[in-house]
Scaffold this active site. Structure first.
Site, PDB file in Angstrom:
ATOM      1  N   THR A   1       0.825  -1.208   0.000  1.00 16.86           N
ATOM      2  CA  THR A   1       0.000   0.000   0.000  1.00 16.86           C
ATOM      3  C   THR A   1       0.862   1.263   0.000  1.00 16.86           C
ATOM      4  O   THR A   1       1.982   1.256   0.522  1.00 16.86           O
ATOM      5  CB  THR A   1      -0.894  -0.001   1.260  1.00 16.86           C
ATOM      6  OG1 THR A   1      -1.486   1.278   1.414  1.00 16.86           O
ATOM      7  CG2 THR A   1      -0.109  -0.316   2.524  1.00 16.86           C
ATOM      8  N   ASP A   2       0.294   2.341  -0.529  1.00 15.35           N
ATOM      9  CA  ASP A   2       1.011   3.633  -0.487  1.00 15.35           C
ATOM     10  C   ASP A   2       1.174   4.142   0.946  1.00 15.35           C
ATOM     11  O   ASP A   2       2.016   5.005   1.212  1.00 15.35           O
ATOM     12  CB  ASP A   2       0.302   4.681  -1.362  1.00 15.35           C
ATOM     13  CG  ASP A   2      -1.142   4.965  -0.954  1.00 15.35           C
ATOM     14  OD1 ASP A   2      -1.636   4.349   0.013  1.00 15.35           O
ATOM     15  OD2 ASP A   2      -1.777   5.820  -1.609  1.00 15.35           O
ATOM     16  N   GLU A   3       0.375   3.579   1.886  1.00 16.34           N
ATOM     17  CA  GLU A   3       0.440   4.087   3.273  1.00 16.34           C
ATOM     18  C   GLU A   3       1.779   3.813   3.934  1.00 16.34           C
ATOM     19  O   GLU A   3       2.095   4.417   4.956  1.00 16.34           O
ATOM     20  CB  GLU A   3      -0.694   3.487   4.115  1.00 16.34           C
ATOM     21  CG  GLU A   3      -2.062   3.905   3.620  1.00 16.34           C
ATOM     22  CD  GLU A   3      -3.180   3.751   4.648  1.00 16.34           C
ATOM     23  OE1 GLU A   3      -2.890   3.554   5.838  1.00 16.34           O
ATOM     24  OE2 GLU A   3      -4.340   3.835   4.238  1.00 16.34           O
TER      25      GLU A   3
ATOM     26  N   TYR B   1      -1.512  -0.261  11.229  1.00 11.22           N
ATOM     27  CA  TYR B   1      -1.750  -0.976   9.961  1.00 11.22           C
ATOM     28  C   TYR B   1      -0.582  -0.758   8.993  1.00 11.22           C
ATOM     29  O   TYR B   1       0.007  -1.714   8.479  1.00 11.22           O
ATOM     30  CB  TYR B   1      -3.059  -0.506   9.308  1.00 11.22           C
ATOM     31  CG  TYR B   1      -3.135  -0.832   7.832  1.00 11.22           C
ATOM     32  CD1 TYR B   1      -3.292  -2.146   7.394  1.00 11.22           C
ATOM     33  CD2 TYR B   1      -3.027   0.177   6.857  1.00 11.22           C
ATOM     34  CE1 TYR B   1      -3.337  -2.452   6.033  1.00 11.22           C
ATOM     35  CE2 TYR B   1      -3.075  -0.118   5.503  1.00 11.22           C
ATOM     36  CZ  TYR B   1      -3.223  -1.436   5.088  1.00 11.22           C
ATOM     37  OH  TYR B   1      -3.260  -1.734   3.748  1.00 11.22           O
TER      38      TYR B   1
ATOM     39  N   LYS C   1       2.248  -3.346   7.391  1.00 15.16           N
ATOM     40  CA  LYS C   1       2.460  -3.565   5.955  1.00 15.16           C
ATOM     41  C   LYS C   1       3.908  -3.241   5.580  1.00 15.16           C
ATOM     42  O   LYS C   1       4.539  -3.956   4.808  1.00 15.16           O
ATOM     43  CB  LYS C   1       1.502  -2.695   5.123  1.00 15.16           C
ATOM     44  CG  LYS C   1       0.042  -3.103   5.196  1.00 15.16           C
ATOM     45  CD  LYS C   1      -0.275  -4.483   4.626  1.00 15.16           C
ATOM     46  CE  LYS C   1      -0.107  -4.571   3.121  1.00 15.16           C
ATOM     47  NZ  LYS C   1      -0.583  -5.892   2.602  1.00 15.16           N
TER      48      LYS C   1
HETATM   49  P1  NAD Z   1     -10.029  -6.928   2.848  1.00 15.28           P
HETATM   50  O1  NAD Z   1      -9.972  -6.641   4.312  1.00 15.28           O
HETATM   51  O2  NAD Z   1     -11.257  -6.619   2.094  1.00 15.28           O
HETATM   52  O3  NAD Z   1      -9.724  -8.470   2.604  1.00 15.28           O
HETATM   53  C1  NAD Z   1      -8.725  -9.165   3.301  1.00 15.28           C
HETATM   54  C2  NAD Z   1      -8.954 -10.666   3.090  1.00 15.28           C
HETATM   55  O4  NAD Z   1      -7.892 -11.360   3.766  1.00 15.28           O
HETATM   56  C3  NAD Z   1     -10.278 -11.170   3.688  1.00 15.28           C
HETATM   57  O5  NAD Z   1     -10.933 -12.020   2.773  1.00 15.28           O
HETATM   58  C4  NAD Z   1      -9.842 -11.947   4.925  1.00 15.28           C
HETATM   59  O6  NAD Z   1     -10.705 -13.026   5.245  1.00 15.28           O
HETATM   60  C5  NAD Z   1      -8.456 -12.433   4.492  1.00 15.28           C
HETATM   61  N1  NAD Z   1      -7.592 -12.735   5.650  1.00 15.28           N
HETATM   62  C6  NAD Z   1      -7.380 -11.950   6.740  1.00 15.28           C
HETATM   63  N2  NAD Z   1      -6.551 -12.573   7.596  1.00 15.28           N
HETATM   64  C7  NAD Z   1      -6.202 -13.760   7.016  1.00 15.28           C
HETATM   65  C8  NAD Z   1      -5.349 -14.834   7.406  1.00 15.28           C
HETATM   66  N3  NAD Z   1      -4.695 -14.814   8.579  1.00 15.28           N
HETATM   67  N4  NAD Z   1      -5.216 -15.887   6.567  1.00 15.28           N
HETATM   68  C9  NAD Z   1      -5.889 -15.925   5.386  1.00 15.28           C
HETATM   69  N5  NAD Z   1      -6.715 -14.939   4.974  1.00 15.28           N
HETATM   70  C10 NAD Z   1      -6.872 -13.856   5.779  1.00 15.28           C
HETATM   71  O7  NAD Z   1      -8.762  -6.186   2.243  1.00 15.28           O
HETATM   72  P2  NAD Z   1      -8.597  -5.419   0.844  1.00 15.28           P
HETATM   73  O8  NAD Z   1      -9.055  -4.031   0.999  1.00 15.28           O
HETATM   74  O9  NAD Z   1      -9.130  -6.269  -0.223  1.00 15.28           O
HETATM   75  O10 NAD Z   1      -6.998  -5.378   0.746  1.00 15.28           O
HETATM   76  C11 NAD Z   1      -6.290  -6.471   0.193  1.00 15.28           C
HETATM   77  C12 NAD Z   1      -4.798  -6.182   0.210  1.00 15.28           C
HETATM   78  O11 NAD Z   1      -4.536  -5.026  -0.553  1.00 15.28           O
HETATM   79  C13 NAD Z   1      -4.247  -5.914   1.608  1.00 15.28           C
HETATM   80  O12 NAD Z   1      -2.982  -6.528   1.697  1.00 15.28           O
HETATM   81  C14 NAD Z   1      -4.117  -4.403   1.669  1.00 15.28           C
HETATM   82  O13 NAD Z   1      -3.074  -4.029   2.517  1.00 15.28           O
HETATM   83  C15 NAD Z   1      -3.809  -4.071   0.219  1.00 15.28           C
HETATM   84  N6  NAD Z   1      -4.257  -2.745  -0.252  1.00 15.28           N
HETATM   85  C16 NAD Z   1      -5.537  -2.331  -0.041  1.00 15.28           C
HETATM   86  C17 NAD Z   1      -5.954  -1.108  -0.559  1.00 15.28           C
HETATM   87  C18 NAD Z   1      -7.366  -0.611  -0.393  1.00 15.28           C
HETATM   88  O14 NAD Z   1      -7.678   0.525  -0.734  1.00 15.28           O
HETATM   89  N7  NAD Z   1      -8.304  -1.409   0.117  1.00 15.28           N
HETATM   90  C19 NAD Z   1      -5.047  -0.312  -1.265  1.00 15.28           C
HETATM   91  C20 NAD Z   1      -3.733  -0.772  -1.443  1.00 15.28           C
HETATM   92  C21 NAD Z   1      -3.363  -1.998  -0.935  1.00 15.28           C
HETATM   93  O1  DAU Z   2      -4.086   4.071   0.657  1.00 15.10           O
HETATM   94  C1  DAU Z   2      -4.363   2.713   0.617  1.00 15.10           C
HETATM   95  C2  DAU Z   2      -5.141   2.306   1.839  1.00 15.10           C
HETATM   96  O2  DAU Z   2      -6.461   2.809   1.669  1.00 15.10           O
HETATM   97  C3  DAU Z   2      -5.154   0.803   2.077  1.00 15.10           C
HETATM   98  O3  DAU Z   2      -3.848   0.366   2.349  1.00 15.10           O
HETATM   99  C4  DAU Z   2      -6.081   0.431   3.246  1.00 15.10           C
HETATM  100  O4  DAU Z   2      -6.169  -0.972   3.369  1.00 15.10           O
HETATM  101  C5  DAU Z   2      -7.447   1.009   2.958  1.00 15.10           C
HETATM  102  O5  DAU Z   2      -8.313   0.741   4.046  1.00 15.10           O
HETATM  103  C6  DAU Z   2      -7.368   2.506   2.708  1.00 15.10           C
HETATM  104  O6  DAU Z   2      -6.986   3.195   3.917  1.00 15.10           O
HETATM  105  P1  DAU Z   2      -7.659   4.607   4.329  1.00 15.10           P
HETATM  106  O7  DAU Z   2      -7.486   4.791   5.787  1.00 15.10           O
HETATM  107  O8  DAU Z   2      -7.182   5.694   3.439  1.00 15.10           O
HETATM  108  O9  DAU Z   2      -9.192   4.271   3.926  1.00 15.10           O
HETATM  109  P2  DAU Z   2     -10.566   4.601   4.683  1.00 15.10           P
HETATM  110  O10 DAU Z   2     -11.663   4.276   3.741  1.00 15.10           O
HETATM  111  O11 DAU Z   2     -10.609   3.989   6.047  1.00 15.10           O
HETATM  112  O12 DAU Z   2     -10.508   6.167   4.856  1.00 15.10           O
HETATM  113  C7  DAU Z   2     -10.383   7.028   3.738  1.00 15.10           C
HETATM  114  C8  DAU Z   2     -10.344   8.455   4.249  1.00 15.10           C
HETATM  115  O13 DAU Z   2     -11.644   8.786   4.791  1.00 15.10           O
HETATM  116  C9  DAU Z   2      -9.371   8.673   5.391  1.00 15.10           C
HETATM  117  O14 DAU Z   2      -8.793   9.963   5.266  1.00 15.10           O
HETATM  118  C10 DAU Z   2     -10.225   8.611   6.653  1.00 15.10           C
HETATM  119  C11 DAU Z   2     -11.569   9.140   6.170  1.00 15.10           C
HETATM  120  N1  DAU Z   2     -12.762   8.568   6.824  1.00 15.10           N
HETATM  121  C12 DAU Z   2     -12.875   7.210   6.887  1.00 15.10           C
HETATM  122  C13 DAU Z   2     -13.976   6.632   7.485  1.00 15.10           C
HETATM  123  C14 DAU Z   2     -14.082   5.120   7.564  1.00 15.10           C
HETATM  124  C15 DAU Z   2     -13.770   9.394   7.307  1.00 15.10           C
HETATM  125  O15 DAU Z   2     -13.679  10.626   7.206  1.00 15.10           O
HETATM  126  N2  DAU Z   2     -14.866   8.824   7.883  1.00 15.10           N
HETATM  127  C16 DAU Z   2     -14.999   7.467   8.004  1.00 15.10           C
HETATM  128  O16 DAU Z   2     -16.017   7.013   8.573  1.00 15.10           O
END
Ligand code: NAD
Ligand code: DAU
Length: 339
Positions: free
Chosen positions: A128-130, A155, A159
């Protein structure tokens, strides 16, 4: 032609789930194994359309279970591992960091050991970019692959730790790896704890939308299907050992995102409720994706076309998200927001 064997971890979650469907459809001559623990974030109902396909199978297991992973890799003889499984929500990492270390750090190390023991062509670590920390509001600054790692939340620290282990297994043991670092995703099957699906589901139910602080924090949004095509390219064409940033230059403040959704649904902006800020809330993320675009990738969605597709999807798939927000989720929401 050898059938390529691909292990996708976390394929019952949001991005992994979309990726599994993308791969099963696009590569009928590959065997796709979806490995997932089915935590609160995982669900298999999304895969009813591919269940029973010859090139798809599901395995329920914990990536941190060393014995199970060794057995799976020995039997699977995978060519590719695409590793999504993780605890992914920043807010949950603030209230309960321990499981983030277990799954994201230890789980990744177990997978790396299994890949090292049984051999693979490529281990793609989806990060992730985070991990880069935060940018200030100067619109000319971006995260590049050379930006120092400086995570701010439990988190992102977990990562970043897993990224460093992946790098170390490449440097020390010659494991063929890529690390991808994508910006914020949105699209079908996004769990409604995250800003965009939370907003859509609450607006559709006529409920207030919690916005942290003043809503001025910026995220860089990418449609999940564009993330899938980027990973496909890195998996097949990425140079071994390299990191690739993924993003489509779609920076928006959180307030802009919420207002866009409210307006798309013809509802009132009075639904916005400003709430206490997230501790350690990163100000701004913005990706420079030029290394990946030089490899031949381009996103198909703009923020506008992607949001419109996503809102439509949530309107047409109410039963999926209504089921999720009706159970344990409600306790989580009450504890997290108290609104
Ligand atoms: P998500 O939370 O929707 O899904 C995570 C999945 O992993 C779930 O199906 C869960 O059951 C499974 N899981 C959790 N713990 C496990 C374990 N111990 N063993 C096997 N499976 C397990 O997450 P997402 O948003 O789809 O993110 C997927 C990946 O992409 C993550 O690694 C996250 O860091 C990365 N990522 C997410 C975003 C975003 O915006 N959501 C952006 C960049 C990178
Ligand atoms: O940048 C990539 C990341 O994006 C991934 O690595 C993470 O897995 C994914 O969850 C996401 O993280 P963020 O913290 O950026 O996403 P989130 O949707 O939780 O929040 C997006 C923005 O909105 C953040 O600035 C916090 C704000 N927010 C979030 C929630 C849930 C609110 O203002 N209100 C809310 O209720």
């Amino acid at each position: 032609m050898t059938r390529k064997k691909v292990l996708v971890t976390g394929g019952a979650g949001f991005i992994g789930g979309n990726f599994v469907q993308y791969m099963v459809d696009k590569y009928p001559h590959y065997d796709i194994t979806n490995l997932d623990l089915l935590t609160y974030a995982g669900d298999l109902t999304k895969h009813s359309g591919i269940e029973g396909r010859e090139n798809y199978r599901f395995v329920k297991a914990d990536i941190a279970d060393r014995d199970k992973m060794m057995d799976l890799f020995q039997q699977g003889q995978f060519h590719y591992v695409v590793h999504f499984a993780a605890e992914s929500h920043v807010d949950r990492s603030i209230t309960d960091p321990g499981i983030f270390v277990k799954t994201n750090v230890l789980g990744t190390q177990v997978l790396l050991d299994a890949a090292k023991a049984y051999g693979i062509n490529k281990f793609v670590h989806v990060s992730t970019d985070e991990v880069y920390g935060e940018l200030d509001f100067d619109p000319d600054t971006f995260f590049t692959e050379e930006t120092p790692i400086q995570p701010n939340s439990p988190y992102s620290a977990s990562k970043a730790s897993s990224d460093l282990l992946v790098r170390a297994y490449h440097e020390t043991f010659g494991l063929p790896v890529n690390i991808t670092r994508c910006s914020n995703n949105y699209g079908p099957y996004h769990f409604p704890e995250k800003l965009i699906p939370l907003t859509i589901s609450r607006v559709l139910n006529g409920q207030n939308v919690p916005v942290y602080g003043d809503g001025g924090n910026i995220r860089d949004w990418l449609h999940v299907w564009d993330h899938c095509s980027a990973i496909d390219l890195v998996m097949h064409e990425g140079a071994i050992g390299e990191v690739y940033n993924i993003g489509g230059h779609n920076e928006r403040t959180n307030l802009e995102v919420v207002k866009t959704i409210i307006n798309a649904l013809n509802q009132s902006e009075d639904l916005i409720e400003f709430v206490k800020d997230r501790p350690g809330h990163d100000k701004r993320y913005a990706i420079d994706p030029s290394k990946l675009t030089k490899l031949g990738w381009n996103p198909k969605y703009t923020f506008e076309t992607g949001i419109s597709q996503t809102v439509e999807w949530y309107l047409n798939n109410k039963s999926w998200w209504e089921r999720i927000i009706s159970g344990e989720y409600q306790n989580y929401f009450d504890k997290q927001y108290g609104i």
